[in-house]
Motif scaffolding. Sequence first.
Motif, PDB file in Angstrom:
ATOM      1  N   GLN A  67       0.855  -1.180   0.000  1.00  0.00           N
ATOM      2  CA  GLN A  67       0.000   0.000   0.000  1.00  0.00           C
ATOM      3  C   GLN A  67       0.890   1.229   0.000  1.00  0.00           C
ATOM      4  OE1 GLN A  67      -3.134  -0.007   2.851  1.00  0.00           O
ATOM      5  NE2 GLN A  67      -4.026   1.874   2.045  1.00  0.00           N
ATOM      6  N   VAL A  68       0.614   2.174  -0.900  1.00  0.00           N
ATOM      7  CA  VAL A  68       1.422   3.384  -1.017  1.00  0.00           C
ATOM      8  C   VAL A  68       0.612   4.660  -0.773  1.00  0.00           C
ATOM      9  CG1 VAL A  68       3.145   2.367  -2.551  1.00  0.00           C
ATOM     10  CG2 VAL A  68       1.129   3.475  -3.533  1.00  0.00           C
ATOM     11  N   HIS A  69      -0.693   4.483  -0.624  1.00  0.00           N
ATOM     12  CA  HIS A  69      -1.595   5.624  -0.441  1.00  0.00           C
ATOM     13  C   HIS A  69      -2.895   5.072   0.118  1.00  0.00           C
ATOM     14  CE1 HIS A  69      -4.288   8.932  -1.675  1.00  0.00           C
ATOM     15  NE2 HIS A  69      -3.205   9.680  -1.657  1.00  0.00           N
ATOM     16  N   GLN A  70      -3.691   5.930   0.684  1.00  0.00           N
ATOM     17  CA  GLN A  70      -4.970   5.497   1.245  1.00  0.00           C
ATOM     18  C   GLN A  70      -5.825   4.765   0.213  1.00  0.00           C
ATOM     19  OE1 GLN A  70      -7.280   8.723   2.837  1.00  0.00           O
ATOM     20  NE2 GLN A  70      -8.982   7.425   3.426  1.00  0.00           N
ATOM     21  N   ARG A  71      -5.681   5.130  -1.044  1.00  0.00           N
ATOM     22  CA  ARG A  71      -6.505   4.556  -2.112  1.00  0.00           C
ATOM     23  C   ARG A  71      -5.769   3.606  -3.050  1.00  0.00           C
ATOM     24  NH1 ARG A  71     -10.716   9.039  -4.155  1.00  0.00           N
ATOM     25  NH2 ARG A  71     -11.366   9.770  -2.106  1.00  0.00           N
ATOM     26  N   TYR A  72      -4.485   3.356  -2.806  1.00  0.00           N
ATOM     27  CA  TYR A  72      -3.713   2.566  -3.757  1.00  0.00           C
ATOM     28  C   TYR A  72      -2.883   1.466  -3.100  1.00  0.00           C
ATOM     29  CZ  TYR A  72      -4.647   6.375  -7.029  1.00  0.00           C
ATOM     30  OH  TYR A  72      -5.261   7.305  -7.826  1.00  0.00           O
ATOM     31  N   VAL A  73      -3.008   0.257  -3.635  1.00  0.00           N
ATOM     32  CA  VAL A  73      -2.118  -0.859  -3.332  1.00  0.00           C
ATOM     33  C   VAL A  73      -1.522  -1.254  -4.681  1.00  0.00           C
ATOM     34  CG1 VAL A  73      -1.958  -3.255  -2.560  1.00  0.00           C
ATOM     35  CG2 VAL A  73      -3.475  -1.672  -1.363  1.00  0.00           C
ATOM     36  N   ILE A  74      -0.205  -1.385  -4.724  1.00  0.00           N
ATOM     37  CA  ILE A  74       0.459  -1.634  -6.010  1.00  0.00           C
ATOM     38  C   ILE A  74       1.255  -2.928  -5.995  1.00  0.00           C
ATOM     39  CG2 ILE A  74       0.611   0.824  -6.573  1.00  0.00           C
ATOM     40  CD1 ILE A  74       3.642   0.582  -5.818  1.00  0.00           C
ATOM     41  N   ASN A  75       1.489  -3.453  -7.194  1.00  0.00           N
ATOM     42  CA  ASN A  75       2.386  -4.577  -7.402  1.00  0.00           C
ATOM     43  C   ASN A  75       3.775  -3.975  -7.567  1.00  0.00           C
ATOM     44  OD1 ASN A  75       4.000  -6.591  -8.512  1.00  0.00           O
ATOM     45  ND2 ASN A  75       2.338  -7.464  -9.703  1.00  0.00           N
ATOM     46  N   THR A  76       4.645  -4.185  -6.583  1.00  0.00           N
ATOM     47  CA  THR A  76       5.962  -3.548  -6.612  1.00  0.00           C
ATOM     48  C   THR A  76       6.830  -4.039  -7.776  1.00  0.00           C
ATOM     49  OG1 THR A  76       6.790  -5.158  -5.005  1.00  0.00           O
ATOM     50  CG2 THR A  76       5.992  -3.057  -4.142  1.00  0.00           C
ATOM     51  N   GLY A  77       6.531  -5.180  -8.312  1.00  0.00           N
ATOM     52  CA  GLY A  77       7.272  -5.699  -9.456  1.00  0.00           C
ATOM     53  C   GLY A  77       6.966  -4.972 -10.753  1.00  0.00           C
ATOM     54  N   LYS A  78       5.933  -4.168 -10.773  1.00  0.00           N
ATOM     55  CA  LYS A  78       5.530  -3.435 -11.976  1.00  0.00           C
ATOM     56  C   LYS A  78       5.998  -1.988 -11.987  1.00  0.00           C
ATOM     57  CE  LYS A  78       3.066  -6.793 -13.727  1.00  0.00           C
ATOM     58  NZ  LYS A  78       3.332  -7.380 -15.014  1.00  0.00           N
ATOM     59  N   ILE A  79       6.678  -1.543 -10.923  1.00  0.00           N
ATOM     60  CA  ILE A  79       7.134  -0.156 -10.844  1.00  0.00           C
ATOM     61  C   ILE A  79       8.210   0.093 -11.898  1.00  0.00           C
ATOM     62  CG2 ILE A  79       8.343   1.544  -9.412  1.00  0.00           C
ATOM     63  CD1 ILE A  79       7.105   0.175  -6.963  1.00  0.00           C
ATOM     64  N   SER A  80       8.019   1.140 -12.698  1.00  0.00           N
ATOM     65  CA  SER A  80       9.011   1.483 -13.715  1.00  0.00           C
ATOM     66  C   SER A  80       9.924   2.612 -13.254  1.00  0.00           C
ATOM     67  CB  SER A  80       8.334   1.852 -15.035  1.00  0.00           C
ATOM     68  OG  SER A  80       7.420   2.906 -14.855  1.00  0.00           O
ATOM     69  N   SER A  81       9.427   3.490 -12.388  1.00  0.00           N
ATOM     70  CA  SER A  81      10.272   4.547 -11.827  1.00  0.00           C
ATOM     71  C   SER A  81       9.653   5.058 -10.529  1.00  0.00           C
ATOM     72  CB  SER A  81      10.472   5.696 -12.822  1.00  0.00           C
ATOM     73  OG  SER A  81       9.255   6.342 -13.083  1.00  0.00           O
TER      74      SER A  81
END
Length: 70
Positions: free
Chosen positions: A26-40
């Motif tokens: 989770q990186v924000h109140q409204r967002y959970v991300i797949n860390t393997g997909k981060i490009s920058s």
Amino acid sequence: MEKKKYLVRGKLLDFKKELLEDTFLQVHQRYVINTGKISSVGKSYVKINDIEIPVSKRYKEPLNKKLNVF
């Protein structure tokens, strides 16, 4: 391959419990991300597929630890 979109209703916390902790963050109140997909990574955002996703102050430190950024 056609990309499909799904609309689901529920609490983010409930969905977060179903995700793999070593892959999703989770990186924000409204967002959970797949860390393997981060490009920058920026000062207050991450980019996935040219989409800027905000990172709040509350979640910045866990993100930095996950990505080994200090």
